[in-house]
Design an enzyme around this catalytic site. Sequence first.
Site, PDB file in Angstrom:
ATOM      1  N   ASP A  82      -0.597  -4.019  -5.647  1.00 33.89           N
ATOM      2  CA  ASP A  82       0.486  -3.357  -6.385  1.00 33.89           C
ATOM      3  C   ASP A  82       0.154  -3.204  -7.868  1.00 33.89           C
ATOM      4  OD1 ASP A  82       1.827  -3.665  -3.939  1.00 33.89           O
ATOM      5  OD2 ASP A  82       2.786  -5.518  -4.590  1.00 33.89           O
ATOM      6  N   GLU A 100       8.342   3.824  -1.508  1.00 34.11           N
ATOM      7  CA  GLU A 100       8.349   2.776  -2.522  1.00 34.11           C
ATOM      8  C   GLU A 100       7.239   3.016  -3.534  1.00 34.11           C
ATOM      9  OE1 GLU A 100       7.775  -0.825  -0.286  1.00 34.11           O
ATOM     10  OE2 GLU A 100       5.598  -0.578  -0.196  1.00 34.11           O
TER      11      GLU A 100
END
Length: 512
Positions: free
Chosen positions: A222, A388
Amino acid sequence: MAFPLLHMRLFPLALALSLILPAPGAWPYLDPLTHPSADHWELVGGDWSADQGSLDVDPGAGALAHLKGLEVNDFQLDLEIKADARSEVGVIFRGQKLDSKPDAYEGGEVRIHPGENTIYWDSVAKTRKPIAHRPLPIESDQWYHLRIQAAAERVRIYLESSPITSDSWPIFDGVEASFTKGDIALKASGDQASFRNLELREIRSRPLSDSFTNPVQEGGADPVVLHDNGKYYAYTTHTARQRGRTQGIRLHTSTDLVHWKDEGFALKDRDSWGDHGFWAPDIVEKDGTFYLYYAAQERICVATSNSPMGPFRQKTKEPMAPDSIKIDAHVFEDDDGQCYFYYVSFGQGNEIWGGKLNDDMVSVDPSSLRKMLGPDEAWERHQAPVTEGPEMIKHQGIYYLTYSGSHFAHPEYAVGYATSDSPLGPWKKYAFNPVMKSTSYARGTAHHCFIESPDGKEIFIVYHRHQSFTQVSPRNLAIDRVRFVPDPAGGPDILQIHGPTSTPQPMPSGAH
């Protein structure tokens, strides 16, 4: 933040293509396919003709044209192909068992299906092994230039509706070692397909003098990257989640996007609300203060520091309000200085929301919050309905909301985007998402950010990929090139990614 780089000219990938050179004294083999010779070609299956300036076939269940007596190992193939909406057309390379039945061959295979708007790359032996496939705008009954470059285990595949040039980027740039040599065959199935202007050349590969190969750093999930005073700071999710051990947001630093140093935790759980689930950071700087946004226990928090190295701490240990603000924060500053805040909330799956960020940088205007987009397409629903990891960029006045689709643990975790003329929508998803997706040589390739090269001349996507074909974590950091290209249909420029790659690539421009 706004990205001034995105308004610059397109940059060619010619430096990357210097890996492949014509072999000295090599053939080439040239055949316009207007009058294919029986001495060179063996036709298997289908109804073939060559009276329209091309080699045409009504292939039915399957047909192939085997180029006899020309075994290839390292080569470049150029060919024009077309098919109707009900047909597939392509090439078998490094093939074997090509003289019996149209479906009994082995080898590498590249094919397009206009009706599905998809290009496929497979390895075929006793079973068919998918290597990669991508959605693309492929028109029926239109000629396309297909190029395949194969040097040892590296394969690059191009497809363009106009002639391929040194500015063209490959659709796939990957690794497949199942077949190292063999024959060439033209292949089709369905109702109608055509071939013309075949050119085959031997090539040899030459190692790049200065290159990188993905992944560039282990254990970086991420990622968000800040470039400050000549140094890159990558803030990532830390894989270790055992209770009792330090949790937080990990930091790595680099001067070139390739060689990274682990700097430990930029933020530790003791300095924040929450005690586990520290995920998906974002970072911005305003007036000398660095603001780190991150999820903790599925709520977004904000910590600050006067240095990008940290340590980051929350002045008041609490999450952002309202409690619908869950995970995956992202801050975008528009040209007028207004900051917008994007995040993921849990509704009909993981949905991306957005609104205006207040001047204090730690709260939002609740009246401005609205849903941006949700998981309503098939590629966004593998294992779970998920959109997302929002990341905004602006190019020529158009807002590009890029994001990841599907569950992060699924191999089909991928990157897509939507466009709007407003930072809060409404949004139109790109018709040929995802623009970067998993392959057999790179799995789970998503949750990303964008950053400039050291000299500001190139754009890179920084993303994570799964540890291996069978193991998700620890996820690893990877980088690949990005550019915008004109949309032939007249829409907003297309965001194009040269990736995922697992082969040697030129260093980012300006890296030393």
